[in-house]
Each structure stands twice: as C-alpha cells, then as structure tokens.
Design a protein around this motif. Sequence first.
Motif, PDB file in Angstrom:
ATOM      1  N   CYS A 166       0.827  -1.218   0.000  1.00 35.81           N
ATOM      2  CA  CYS A 166       0.000   0.000   0.000  1.00 35.81           C
ATOM      3  C   CYS A 166       0.859   1.266   0.000  1.00 35.81           C
ATOM      4  O   CYS A 166       0.412   2.335   0.426  1.00 35.81           O
ATOM      5  CB  CYS A 166      -0.956   0.002   1.190  1.00 35.81           C
ATOM      6  SG  CYS A 166      -2.196  -1.313   1.118  1.00 35.81           S
ATOM      7  N   LYS A 167       2.080   1.154  -0.493  1.00 36.58           N
ATOM      8  CA  LYS A 167       2.993   2.294  -0.583  1.00 36.58           C
ATOM      9  C   LYS A 167       3.307   2.658  -2.032  1.00 36.58           C
ATOM     10  O   LYS A 167       3.422   3.821  -2.376  1.00 36.58           O
ATOM     11  CB  LYS A 167       4.299   1.990   0.158  1.00 36.58           C
ATOM     12  CG  LYS A 167       4.134   1.777   1.657  1.00 36.58           C
ATOM     13  CD  LYS A 167       5.466   1.461   2.311  1.00 36.58           C
ATOM     14  CE  LYS A 167       5.322   1.246   3.809  1.00 36.58           C
ATOM     15  NZ  LYS A 167       6.632   0.923   4.459  1.00 36.58           N
ATOM     16  N   LYS A 168       3.450   1.623  -2.887  1.00 35.81           N
ATOM     17  CA  LYS A 168       3.716   1.850  -4.304  1.00 35.81           C
ATOM     18  C   LYS A 168       2.712   1.029  -5.101  1.00 35.81           C
ATOM     19  O   LYS A 168       2.393  -0.097  -4.742  1.00 35.81           O
ATOM     20  CB  LYS A 168       5.149   1.442  -4.664  1.00 35.81           C
ATOM     21  CG  LYS A 168       6.213   2.292  -3.980  1.00 35.81           C
ATOM     22  CD  LYS A 168       7.616   1.863  -4.399  1.00 35.81           C
ATOM     23  CE  LYS A 168       8.679   2.731  -3.717  1.00 35.81           C
ATOM     24  NZ  LYS A 168      10.052   2.328  -4.100  1.00 35.81           N
ATOM     25  N   PHE A 169       2.233   1.625  -6.200  1.00 33.33           N
ATOM     26  CA  PHE A 169       1.139   1.010  -6.936  1.00 33.33           C
ATOM     27  C   PHE A 169       1.508   0.669  -8.376  1.00 33.33           C
ATOM     28  O   PHE A 169       0.664   0.222  -9.143  1.00 33.33           O
ATOM     29  CB  PHE A 169      -0.084   1.933  -6.899  1.00 33.33           C
ATOM     30  CG  PHE A 169      -0.521   2.239  -5.492  1.00 33.33           C
ATOM     31  CD1 PHE A 169      -1.377   1.390  -4.818  1.00 33.33           C
ATOM     32  CD2 PHE A 169      -0.018   3.349  -4.829  1.00 33.33           C
ATOM     33  CE1 PHE A 169      -1.761   1.658  -3.518  1.00 33.33           C
ATOM     34  CE2 PHE A 169      -0.393   3.622  -3.511  1.00 33.33           C
ATOM     35  CZ  PHE A 169      -1.264   2.772  -2.851  1.00 33.33           C
ATOM     36  N   ASP A 170       2.798   0.862  -8.728  1.00 31.77           N
ATOM     37  CA  ASP A 170       3.271   0.475 -10.057  1.00 31.77           C
ATOM     38  C   ASP A 170       3.983  -0.874 -10.017  1.00 31.77           C
ATOM     39  O   ASP A 170       4.542  -1.321 -11.005  1.00 31.77           O
ATOM     40  CB  ASP A 170       4.220   1.525 -10.627  1.00 31.77           C
ATOM     41  CG  ASP A 170       5.497   1.665  -9.806  1.00 31.77           C
ATOM     42  OD1 ASP A 170       5.489   1.304  -8.606  1.00 31.77           O
ATOM     43  OD2 ASP A 170       6.511   2.145 -10.363  1.00 31.77           O
ATOM     44  N   ARG A 171       3.931  -1.539  -8.853  1.00 27.14           N
ATOM     45  CA  ARG A 171       4.622  -2.811  -8.665  1.00 27.14           C
ATOM     46  C   ARG A 171       3.937  -3.608  -7.557  1.00 27.14           C
ATOM     47  O   ARG A 171       3.098  -3.084  -6.831  1.00 27.14           O
ATOM     48  CB  ARG A 171       6.091  -2.567  -8.318  1.00 27.14           C
ATOM     49  CG  ARG A 171       6.277  -1.797  -7.003  1.00 27.14           C
ATOM     50  CD  ARG A 171       7.695  -1.261  -6.874  1.00 27.14           C
ATOM     51  NE  ARG A 171       7.972  -0.256  -7.877  1.00 27.14           N
ATOM     52  CZ  ARG A 171       9.171   0.265  -8.105  1.00 27.14           C
ATOM     53  NH1 ARG A 171      10.219  -0.155  -7.403  1.00 27.14           N
ATOM     54  NH2 ARG A 171       9.342   1.186  -9.034  1.00 27.14           N
ATOM     55  N   GLN A 172       4.338  -4.855  -7.436  1.00 27.69           N
ATOM     56  CA  GLN A 172       3.765  -5.739  -6.420  1.00 27.69           C
ATOM     57  C   GLN A 172       4.891  -6.465  -5.695  1.00 27.69           C
ATOM     58  O   GLN A 172       5.872  -6.871  -6.309  1.00 27.69           O
ATOM     59  CB  GLN A 172       2.842  -6.781  -7.069  1.00 27.69           C
ATOM     60  CG  GLN A 172       1.686  -6.188  -7.841  1.00 27.69           C
ATOM     61  CD  GLN A 172       0.930  -7.265  -8.600  1.00 27.69           C
ATOM     62  OE1 GLN A 172       1.521  -8.076  -9.298  1.00 27.69           O
ATOM     63  NE2 GLN A 172      -0.391  -7.271  -8.465  1.00 27.69           N
ATOM     64  N   ARG A 173       4.706  -6.632  -4.387  1.00 24.25           N
ATOM     65  CA  ARG A 173       5.723  -7.295  -3.586  1.00 24.25           C
ATOM     66  C   ARG A 173       5.070  -8.272  -2.617  1.00 24.25           C
ATOM     67  O   ARG A 173       4.141  -7.939  -1.898  1.00 24.25           O
ATOM     68  CB  ARG A 173       6.503  -6.239  -2.778  1.00 24.25           C
ATOM     69  CG  ARG A 173       7.669  -6.817  -1.968  1.00 24.25           C
ATOM     70  CD  ARG A 173       8.162  -5.803  -0.957  1.00 24.25           C
ATOM     71  NE  ARG A 173       8.520  -4.538  -1.537  1.00 24.25           N
ATOM     72  CZ  ARG A 173       9.758  -4.217  -1.941  1.00 24.25           C
ATOM     73  NH1 ARG A 173      10.736  -5.091  -1.820  1.00 24.25           N
ATOM     74  NH2 ARG A 173       9.997  -3.036  -2.447  1.00 24.25           N
ATOM     75  N   ASN A 174       5.594  -9.499  -2.609  1.00 22.24           N
ATOM     76  CA  ASN A 174       5.232 -10.489  -1.598  1.00 22.24           C
ATOM     77  C   ASN A 174       6.516 -11.247  -1.260  1.00 22.24           C
ATOM     78  O   ASN A 174       6.882 -12.214  -1.932  1.00 22.24           O
ATOM     79  CB  ASN A 174       4.157 -11.444  -2.117  1.00 22.24           C
ATOM     80  CG  ASN A 174       3.652 -12.379  -1.025  1.00 22.24           C
ATOM     81  OD1 ASN A 174       3.948 -12.190   0.152  1.00 22.24           O
ATOM     82  ND2 ASN A 174       2.887 -13.384  -1.421  1.00 22.24           N
ATOM     83  N   PHE A 213      10.670  -6.217 -14.670  1.00 23.10           N
ATOM     84  CA  PHE A 213      11.363  -7.035 -13.692  1.00 23.10           C
ATOM     85  C   PHE A 213      10.370  -7.933 -12.958  1.00 23.10           C
ATOM     86  O   PHE A 213       9.228  -7.547 -12.709  1.00 23.10           O
ATOM     87  CB  PHE A 213      12.158  -6.195 -12.682  1.00 23.10           C
ATOM     88  CG  PHE A 213      11.315  -5.303 -11.803  1.00 23.10           C
ATOM     89  CD1 PHE A 213      10.763  -5.774 -10.621  1.00 23.10           C
ATOM     90  CD2 PHE A 213      11.071  -3.987 -12.164  1.00 23.10           C
ATOM     91  CE1 PHE A 213       9.992  -4.952  -9.803  1.00 23.10           C
ATOM     92  CE2 PHE A 213      10.306  -3.155 -11.360  1.00 23.10           C
ATOM     93  CZ  PHE A 213       9.759  -3.637 -10.172  1.00 23.10           C
ATOM     94  N   THR A 214      10.812  -9.132 -12.658  1.00 25.20           N
ATOM     95  CA  THR A 214      10.126 -10.046 -11.751  1.00 25.20           C
ATOM     96  C   THR A 214      11.218 -10.718 -10.931  1.00 25.20           C
ATOM     97  O   THR A 214      11.871 -11.659 -11.390  1.00 25.20           O
ATOM     98  CB  THR A 214       9.313 -11.111 -12.511  1.00 25.20           C
ATOM     99  OG1 THR A 214       8.375 -10.471 -13.380  1.00 25.20           O
ATOM    100  CG2 THR A 214       8.568 -12.012 -11.537  1.00 25.20           C
TER     101      THR A 214
END
Length: 357
Positions: A88-96, A134-135
């Motif tokens: 919920c800090k950056k919305f151009d990428r995803q992190r798990n 990137f992934t």
Amino acid sequence: MKRNIYLASIFIFIIQGISSQVVLNADTSKDTYDLINSVFANPNRNVIEAPDCNHDEFGNHITQEFDTELNKDVFLFHIHVTPDNDRCKKFDRQRNEIKTYSDSPENVKATIGETIEYKWKFKISSDFKPSSSFTHIHQIKSVGGSYASIPMISFTLRKSNPDRLELRYTSTKDQNTLKNANLDLFRGNWVEVTEVIKFGDVGSYSVEIKKISNNEVIFNYSNSPIDMWQDGAEFSRPKWGIYRSLNKKKDLKDEIVKYADFSIEEVTDILSVETLKEKAENILLFPNPSSNEVEFKNANLENYDTIEMYDYSGRKIYIDKKINKNKLDVSGFSKGLYFIVFKKKTVITKVLKCYVK
C-alpha cells in the motif's frame, strides 16, 4: 622411495568448519506468518512484506500446503494482478517477500569478511508469465550506505525471446547481467539452489541450481575475486518471494511461486592460497578431465584418514558413497574445476585438481 614434493601457490577454498546454521521449513500445523517470523525475526517483529493491506478479503498472501512431489510441506507465495500492490505504498509494482533485516537475529545477517551459504528450493508454474521490466524471486541486499537501494544480487525472471532467468549483479548502482538461462528450464519444475558468497571488497560468488527430479544442473556460475560488499553497508541480507513490475499488466497473470527448505549457513576457517607439502605417493588422476570415473593412480588410500572434494567456490561435495576402491564416480557433477584433498588426521598432505567435463 617416497618423495617430498612441494606444491606452491595452489588456489583452493577449503571449508574447515561450520559456525552456525538457520533453517526455515514449512509446517502446516503452525501459523505461516508466525512460523516465518519465529526464524527470521526477533520476538514481536515482522519480516513479511505482503500485499495483504489492500487485499484483506484474500487473507494471507503466504500460505502452506503439503507437496506430493517433495513429500513435505511447502510455502506458497501468492500474487494477483489486481488488486495487489507493494505494501500500500507503491502502486506500479507488487511485492510479496520475506527477508532478514536490522532487527533479525545476528546469525541471519551477513557482515564483511563472512562466507555464507544460502540454500532453498523453489518452483514456478508451467505457464509462468514474467514482466519485461522485472520479476525478482531472490535478492541479496545491503542495509546502510549509499548503495542500499540497489540489490547486489538478483534472480530476475524476464519476458523476452525466449523468456529467461537472469543473474543480476552490482557492487555500486550499475547493475548488469552475469548470466541468463531459458525460463523453460525452470517452468513446472522443483529446483534446488545453492548460493555461496564471501562478503568483502575482494570476495567471491557462486551459485548452482539443480532440477530435483533428476539432479540435473540447469544453471551455474562462479566468480572470484569479485567485489561483494557495497561501501558503507552495515550488513547484507537475503530476500525471497515475488516482486514484479505492473508497467504492462496485460503480460501478467495471477501466480503462485512455491518455496521450501530455506537455509542460511555461515562457513568459517577458509584456506585461500597455501604452499602444501606432499609426504606420500605421487598420486595422479586418470582420466582428467572425466565425465564418468576418475582413478587414483599410484595411490594407497589406506594412508589417509579422509579424502574430501570441494568445488571452485569452496563448497564441500560429499563423496563418501562415490569412492569405490581407487575410483571416484564424478557422473552427475557439474562441469568445472574441483579439488580433491587428502588428509592425515586434520593435516592436508595432498591436493589434486580434478576437471569434470
């Protein structure tokens, strides 16, 4: 008559002892987040960076299940094209991802001068779709210093022709690709990774990835000396999971990346350059190089208490069940240079270079 032969300046990394090891294994009888934090975090702290905040109806984005192929519990890292984001800090990428950090126990953080072996297993789906931007599925990052925002090491999955896994590296800010491999080698397969890093301005790096089903090496790389310390860093730490760009959502789909058997192990007492004295037979290897068997010529193995084998990065290769009389079975080993070490008690009396083709 036995001769004394002096071997000068043999470059060899020999691991003499183990000082600590931390292992994180899945266990479906335990809460997933509590289990991860119990190993990688200090009490009441959190090392999980998941997109749960914006997708709470899904629940935890890291789960566990029993895997019939490995015959054990494994971790599942879930990521959804919509609505997952980066905490919920950056919305151009995803992190798990899971990581170690400043509040983690000391034995899961790497400091300058240490040599660390990281091991784990992972599996991506047979139709996995990486981003062209990137992934990332693994990183080694510094904490502290002016270069901390850029990972020293990244395993990056990238859309290309063909899609590929890239080994990315930098000791500053200019990241480059050291080696890549066709992503089809990984799709749908459980693989095991062994990564050995000597952290320092004059360090070393090696990685080997094997397909678990048949023990085939599908990726390897080693480099020494190489700068493996970013100036000003307090320590370095690993990260695992899935961290991808959303620049081209149409190229992506919901994914599950599976992980198992995380291990962080510090290895110590490394010999680098030694002048060694031989006090025994003039042992030769034949054939050398070989892809099947290597015979010890002129050898009386009863004269030695132990015979050990190490790869170029200094990782010990267990060969107890591969020696039969005076022959060593090297089939199934990765191509490259190895060192065979003959010891009487703890004294090294002979070192031979063995090449596997």
